[in-house]
Design an enzyme around this catalytic site. Sequence first.
Site, PDB file in Angstrom:
ATOM      1  N   GLU A  65     -56.822  49.210 -40.634  1.00  0.00           N
ATOM      2  CA  GLU A  65     -57.827  50.094 -41.223  1.00  0.00           C
ATOM      3  C   GLU A  65     -58.827  49.266 -42.028  1.00  0.00           C
ATOM      4  OE1 GLU A  65     -57.790  53.409 -44.756  1.00  0.00           O
ATOM      5  OE2 GLU A  65     -56.285  53.619 -43.176  1.00  0.00           O
ATOM      6  N   SER A  89     -54.377  50.994 -47.977  1.00  0.00           N
ATOM      7  CA  SER A  89     -53.660  51.078 -46.705  1.00  0.00           C
ATOM      8  C   SER A  89     -54.261  50.082 -45.712  1.00  0.00           C
ATOM      9  CB  SER A  89     -53.753  52.503 -46.144  1.00  0.00           C
ATOM     10  OG  SER A  89     -53.150  53.422 -47.033  1.00  0.00           O
ATOM     11  N   ARG A 146     -60.599  57.903 -39.909  1.00  0.00           N
ATOM     12  CA  ARG A 146     -60.974  56.636 -40.531  1.00  0.00           C
ATOM     13  C   ARG A 146     -62.144  55.956 -39.804  1.00  0.00           C
ATOM     14  NH1 ARG A 146     -58.500  59.311 -43.174  1.00  0.00           N
ATOM     15  NH2 ARG A 146     -56.582  58.898 -44.311  1.00  0.00           N
TER      16      ARG A 146
END
Length: 323
Positions: A319, A228, A157
């Site tokens: 995130e 998310s 990520r």
Amino acid sequence: MTIETNVEVGGLATFGVEAKAAALVRWQTADDLRNLNEVPRPLKVVGGGSNLLFTGDFGGTLLLREGPAEMRRLSATRFDVDAHMALDDFCAAVAEAGLRGAENLSGIPGTLGGALVQNAGAYGAETGSLLVDATLFDLQTGRTLTVDREWMEFAYRSSRLKTEGGRYVVLSARLELLPPSAAANVDYGNLRATLGDAEPTPEAVRRAVLATRDSKLPDPATVGSAGSFFRNPEVGAELLRPEMPRYDLGNGLYKVPAAWLIDQCGLKGTAVGGAAVWPLQPLVIVNADGRATAADVLELEQTIVSAVERRFSITLIPEVEHL
């Protein structure tokens, strides 16, 4: 190119939290980006806004690319794609063409450029793995450059584009897919069970991915969210418990599902003001009533982080980008 000042920009992010920016530039070409001398700093690129939380008003300038987004086929498996194309549109096109490699990314909201910045991934696939090279605009020097996958420093990520704080704007990317004869990637989650006896063609896998996402994730077009919210933490063996699901990274660390940690803390459905933990997937925070404030989301985020730290001694890292 158009420039607006003191403009409401909450609608540019899928969370739907109200915020204003000092300026908003709608641009189409690299030449437009070379003519930003008079706009407030800092500069921030906005793609689909699907991984962004406005934590308050932004004192700089947002850059939003407009105009048609195109993909050009260069060979049997290689494409040149404008960065502001929706990632899912690209996934749909190459799956229809019978090519493998992007179907597991289906349904991820946002643009291709944003997905490369974040190295967005799902169901055992990551956007960065498809990259051959990308054409970037350097906001510091006013020059364009072409960089390869190694330069991008893709990680979980993350990428060099993310760690260097918005210096570069992705203009386009060359992506390499796999031929139809390549093996299907269906061993993540319940994709194989969802497919059943169906042949795992790229289109069939795409449908299975979309069905799986739809069964547990809110549609950001109807319920504000940024997907998310937290990264899956990577922890040492000393923090593992027997009942804890984990994936061995092979370097002494284990990836633990953040959703499982949050669920074990009994936080499904927990709400702060208009923000709430999605009851079907605790990894997602939603703007439940459309009236959540940034303060609501941030307080709920801290509630989750604190609960997981108390119970598991693991610190969750968002995130979602906070601006």
